[in-house]
Design an enzyme around this catalytic site. Structure first.
Site, PDB file in Angstrom:
ATOM      1  N   ARG A 142       0.673  -1.413   0.035  1.00 27.80           N
ATOM      2  CA  ARG A 142       0.052  -0.097   0.034  1.00 27.80           C
ATOM      3  C   ARG A 142       0.874   1.095   0.129  1.00 27.80           C
ATOM      4  O   ARG A 142       0.140   2.332  -0.243  1.00 27.80           O
ATOM      5  CB  ARG A 142      -0.966   0.015   1.202  1.00 27.80           C
ATOM      6  CG  ARG A 142      -2.265  -0.802   0.966  1.00 27.80           C
ATOM      7  CD  ARG A 142      -2.774  -1.379   2.345  1.00 27.80           C
ATOM      8  NE  ARG A 142      -1.885  -2.048   2.999  1.00 27.80           N
ATOM      9  CZ  ARG A 142      -2.141  -2.588   4.370  1.00 27.80           C
ATOM     10  NH1 ARG A 142      -3.258  -2.376   4.911  1.00 27.80           N
ATOM     11  NH2 ARG A 142      -1.315  -3.223   5.002  1.00 27.80           N
ATOM     12  N   ASP A 160      -0.243 -14.244  -0.041  1.00 32.89           N
ATOM     13  CA  ASP A 160      -0.063 -14.045   1.550  1.00 32.89           C
ATOM     14  C   ASP A 160       0.250 -15.387   2.208  1.00 32.89           C
ATOM     15  O   ASP A 160      -0.231 -16.487   1.540  1.00 32.89           O
ATOM     16  CB  ASP A 160      -1.508 -13.640   1.998  1.00 32.89           C
ATOM     17  CG  ASP A 160      -1.276 -12.954   3.265  1.00 32.89           C
ATOM     18  OD1 ASP A 160      -1.035 -11.806   3.417  1.00 32.89           O
ATOM     19  OD2 ASP A 160      -1.704 -13.484   4.160  1.00 32.89           O
TER      20      ASP A 160
HETATM   21  O1  CP3 Z   1       5.921  -7.793  -1.293  1.00 37.05           O
HETATM   22  C1  CP3 Z   1       5.380  -8.438  -0.439  1.00 37.05           C
HETATM   23  O2  CP3 Z   1       6.100  -9.283   0.520  1.00 37.05           O
HETATM   24  C2  CP3 Z   1       3.861  -8.948  -0.587  1.00 37.05           C
HETATM   25  C3  CP3 Z   1       3.476 -10.167  -0.315  1.00 37.05           C
HETATM   26  C4  CP3 Z   1       3.082 -10.472   1.171  1.00 37.05           C
HETATM   27  C5  CP3 Z   1       1.954 -10.119   1.567  1.00 37.05           C
HETATM   28  N1  CP3 Z   1       1.853 -10.669   3.031  1.00 37.05           N
HETATM   29  C6  CP3 Z   1       0.922  -9.201   0.919  1.00 37.05           C
HETATM   30  C7  CP3 Z   1      -0.072  -8.583   1.934  1.00 37.05           C
HETATM   31  C8  CP3 Z   1       3.735 -11.348   2.001  1.00 37.05           C
HETATM   32  C9  CP3 Z   1       5.167 -12.084   2.047  1.00 37.05           C
HETATM   33  C10 CP3 Z   1       2.852 -11.428   3.187  1.00 37.05           C
HETATM   34  C11 CP3 Z   1       3.093 -12.074   4.470  1.00 37.05           C
HETATM   35  C12 CP3 Z   1       2.445 -12.067   5.524  1.00 37.05           C
HETATM   36  N2  CP3 Z   1       0.973 -12.022   5.736  1.00 37.05           N
HETATM   37  C13 CP3 Z   1       2.852 -12.300   6.964  1.00 37.05           C
HETATM   38  C14 CP3 Z   1       4.223 -12.531   7.331  1.00 37.05           C
HETATM   39  C15 CP3 Z   1       5.021 -11.182   7.364  1.00 37.05           C
HETATM   40  C16 CP3 Z   1       4.786 -10.185   8.454  1.00 37.05           C
HETATM   41  O3  CP3 Z   1       4.252  -9.128   8.274  1.00 37.05           O
HETATM   42  O4  CP3 Z   1       4.609 -10.721   9.568  1.00 37.05           O
HETATM   43  C17 CP3 Z   1       1.849 -12.396   7.915  1.00 37.05           C
HETATM   44  C18 CP3 Z   1       1.614 -12.229   9.264  1.00 37.05           C
HETATM   45  C19 CP3 Z   1       0.690 -11.989   6.860  1.00 37.05           C
HETATM   46  C20 CP3 Z   1      -0.955 -12.054   7.347  1.00 37.05           C
HETATM   47  C21 CP3 Z   1      -1.756 -10.799   6.910  1.00 37.05           C
HETATM   48  N3  CP3 Z   1      -1.827 -10.271   5.519  1.00 37.05           N
HETATM   49  C22 CP3 Z   1      -2.075  -9.714   7.693  1.00 37.05           C
HETATM   50  C23 CP3 Z   1      -1.857  -9.744   9.301  1.00 37.05           C
HETATM   51  C24 CP3 Z   1      -2.499  -8.779   6.896  1.00 37.05           C
HETATM   52  C25 CP3 Z   1      -3.298  -7.415   7.513  1.00 37.05           C
HETATM   53  C26 CP3 Z   1      -2.296  -6.429   7.880  1.00 37.05           C
HETATM   54  C27 CP3 Z   1      -1.966  -5.749   6.718  1.00 37.05           C
HETATM   55  O5  CP3 Z   1      -0.589  -5.532   6.581  1.00 37.05           O
HETATM   56  O6  CP3 Z   1      -2.694  -5.107   5.987  1.00 37.05           O
HETATM   57  C28 CP3 Z   1      -2.542  -9.175   5.537  1.00 37.05           C
HETATM   58  C29 CP3 Z   1      -2.838  -8.441   4.291  1.00 37.05           C
HETATM   59  C30 CP3 Z   1      -1.960  -8.057   3.294  1.00 37.05           C
HETATM   60  N4  CP3 Z   1      -0.904  -9.098   2.852  1.00 37.05           N
HETATM   61  C31 CP3 Z   1      -1.702  -7.018   2.630  1.00 37.05           C
HETATM   62  C32 CP3 Z   1      -0.546  -7.359   1.482  1.00 37.05           C
HETATM   63  C33 CP3 Z   1      -0.094  -6.480   0.503  1.00 37.05           C
HETATM   64  C34 CP3 Z   1      -2.430  -5.843   2.546  1.00 37.05           C
HETATM   65  C35 CP3 Z   1      -3.900  -6.029   2.102  1.00 37.05           C
HETATM   66  C36 CP3 Z   1      -4.303  -4.900   1.189  1.00 37.05           C
HETATM   67  O7  CP3 Z   1      -3.546  -4.642   0.118  1.00 37.05           O
HETATM   68  O8  CP3 Z   1      -5.661  -5.095   0.919  1.00 37.05           O
END
Ligand code: CP3
Length: 341
Positions: free
Chosen positions: A28, A74
Site C-alpha cells: 500500500r 499471503d
Molecule cells: O511484497 C510482499 O511481501 C507482498 C507479499 C506478502 C503479503 N503478505 C501481502 C499482503 C507477504 C510475503 C505477506 C506475508 C504475511 N502475511 C505475513 C508474514 C510477514 C509479517 O508481516 O509478519 C503475515 C503475518 C501475513 C498475514 C496478513 N496479511 C495480515 C496480518 C494482513 C493484514 C495486515 C496488513 O498488513 O494489512 C495481511 C494483508 C496483506 N498481505 C496486505 C498485503 C499487501 C495488505 C492487504 C491489502 O492490500 O488490502
C-alpha cells in the site's frame, strides 16, 4: 556459482555489498499497488489472479533497483486452500472461522495445490519476466504462525487463543501442525519447481513462547519443512525468519537447517557475532519506522547494520514489513545509499 547476488548471499557467499530486498515490498505505500488493488473485489482475488499478482510483484523492481522480488501472495492462502475460508476486512486484517479440535479432521490437504494453482502460475510468469541477475523469492507462513490465525480467527498481540489451544488439546494441535507441515512442503516444492530461487519461512509469531513451546511449535515444524523440501529439491535455499525469537535464535539457526537467518529489528547488532556461526548468512534488520521517519537516524542506523554484519554474508532488509505510511523517497534513498557507498 550463481550470478544472482542475493541468492549467492543466501548460499553463504559474501558479496561486495549487501544485496537488498524489502519485507512486504509490494503493497500500500506504492500508488501503483493501490491502483491495481482498487480494481479487485478483495485482497485474495488479487493473490489468485496471476496477471495482476505478477504485475504487483514486479512494481517495486521497476521503481527501485532491488536485488529480489518476492512472490505476491499471503501466508493465509494456505488455510484458505485447506478449506478454512479467509476474508480480509478493511482496517481489521484477516478474519477466519476458528478451527476447533473437532473441525481439524475436515481440513482438506489434498486440495491445496489445486487451489493454489493460480499462485504457482504467477511464479512461472515471474520466472519468465525477471532479469537474470534478480532473485525470485517464494514463501509460506510457518506452521505455528499460520495456526495462530486458524485457531484465533484473527490477528492478536499475544496469540493467547492458539497458545491455550496447544496446551489444552495437544493431540488436535499436533494434528493441525502435521497438516500444515505437509501442506507447506508441497507448496514450497511446487514454488521451487515453478521457478522460485529461494523460499522464506515467515514465522512472524515466534515470540511469547517458553523454550519448551518454542522447541515443539517453532523449531520442530520448521526443521521438518526444511528436511521435507530438501528431500525433494536437494539443497533448496531457505531463509528462516523467526520474528521475536530473541534468546531462541541461535537454537533455531542451528537446529532447523535454514541457509540464512532473518533477524527482526529488536535483535542486537552484536548478537550474530556473539551467538551465531561466523559464516551463517543473516538478513535484516532495520526498524521499518526508521524508513518512515528518514533523515540521519535512518542513514546512521543503515551504516551500523552494514558494519555489524560486514564479516559474514548479509542480505540487507527491514526487521519486519514496510508500513503503508512509508515515503517512497526514503525507500529510494536507502537503496541508492546501499548501492553507491
Ligand atoms: O511484497 C510482499 O511481501 C507482498 C507479499 C506478502 C503479503 N503478505 C501481502 C499482503 C507477504 C510475503 C505477506 C506475508 C504475511 N502475511 C505475513 C508474514 C510477514 C509479517 O508481516 O509478519 C503475515 C503475518 C501475513 C498475514 C496478513 N496479511 C495480515 C496480518 C494482513 C493484514 C495486515 C496488513 O498488513 O494489512 C495481511 C494483508 C496483506 N498481505 C496486505 C498485503 C499487501 C495488505 C492487504 C491489502 O492490500 O488490502
Amino acid at each position: 556459482m550463481t550470478h544472482k547476488p542475493l541468492l549467492a548471499a543466501v548460499l553463504g557467499q559474501k558479496q561486495p555489498r549487501p544485496p537488498i530486498w524489502i519485507m512486504r515490498q509490494a503493497g500500500r505505500y506504492l500508488p501503483e499497488y493501490r491502483a491495481i488493488r482498487a480494481r479487485t473485489k478483495n485482497f485474495l482475488e488479487l493473490c489468485y489472479t496471476p496477471e495482476l499478482a505478477t504485475e504487483v510483484t514486479l512494481q517495486p523492481l521497476r521503481r527501485f533497483d532491488l536485488d529480489a522480488a518476492i512472490l505476491f501472495s499471503d501466508i493465509l492462502v494456505v488455510p484458505d486452500a485447506l478449506g478454512q475460508p479467509v476474508r480480509f476486512e478493511q482496517g481489521e486484517g484477516p478474519v477466519l472461522e476458528p478451527v476447533t479440535p473437532q473441525t481439524i479432521a475436515s481440513l482438506k490437504p489434498e486440495r491445496v495445490l489445486e487451489h493454489l494453482a493460480p499462485v504457482l502460475e504467477t511464479v512461472r510468469r515471474l520466472r519468465a519476466a525477471m532479469p537474470a541477475q534478480k532473485t525470485l523469492i517464494g514463501f509460506c507462513g510457518s506452521p505455528w504462525t499460520v495456526a495462530t490465525y486458524m485457531i484465533g480467527g484473527r490477528g492478536s498481540s499475544d496469540q493467547a487463543a492458539a497458545r491455550l489451544f496447544a496446551l489444552r488439546y495437544p493431540q488436535a494441535f499436533a494434528a493441525l501442525i502435521d497438516i500444515l507441515v505437509a501442506a507447506s512442503i508441497e507448496y514450497l516444492v511446487a514454488q521451487l519447481e515453478a521457478g522460485a530461487d529461494v523460499v522464506q519461512l515467515f514465522e512472524s509469531w515466534a515470540l511469547n513462547l517458553d523454550d519448551a513451546a518454542f522447541e515443539e511449535r517453532v523449531i520442530a515444524p520448521n526443521r521438518r519443512i526444511v528436511e521435507g523440501v530438501r528431500a525433494r529439491v536437494p539443497n533448496a535455499p531457505i531463509i528462516g525468519f523467526p520474528r521475536g525469537a530473541a534468546g531462541n535464535l541461535a537454537q533455531y539457526a542451528a537446529r532447523t537447517g535454514v541457509n540464512a537467518l532473518g533477524l527482526d529489528y529488536a535483535t542486537p547488532l552484536d548478537f550474530a557475532a556473539r551467538h551465531l556461526p561466523a559464516d551463517l548468512p543473516v538478513q535484516g534488520n532495520l526498524d521499518p519506522l526508521r524508513l518512515v521517519a528518514g533523515g540521519p537516524q535512518l542513514d546512521e542506523r543503515v551504516e551500523q547494520i552494514i558494519a555489524a554484519f560486514a564479516g559474514r554474508p548479509h542480505i540487507f532488509n527491514l526487521g519486519h514489513g514496510i508500513v503503508p505510511e512509508t515515503p517512497i523517497e526514503h525507500v529510494a534513498r536507502l537503496v541508492d545509499r546501499l548501492k553507491n557507498r
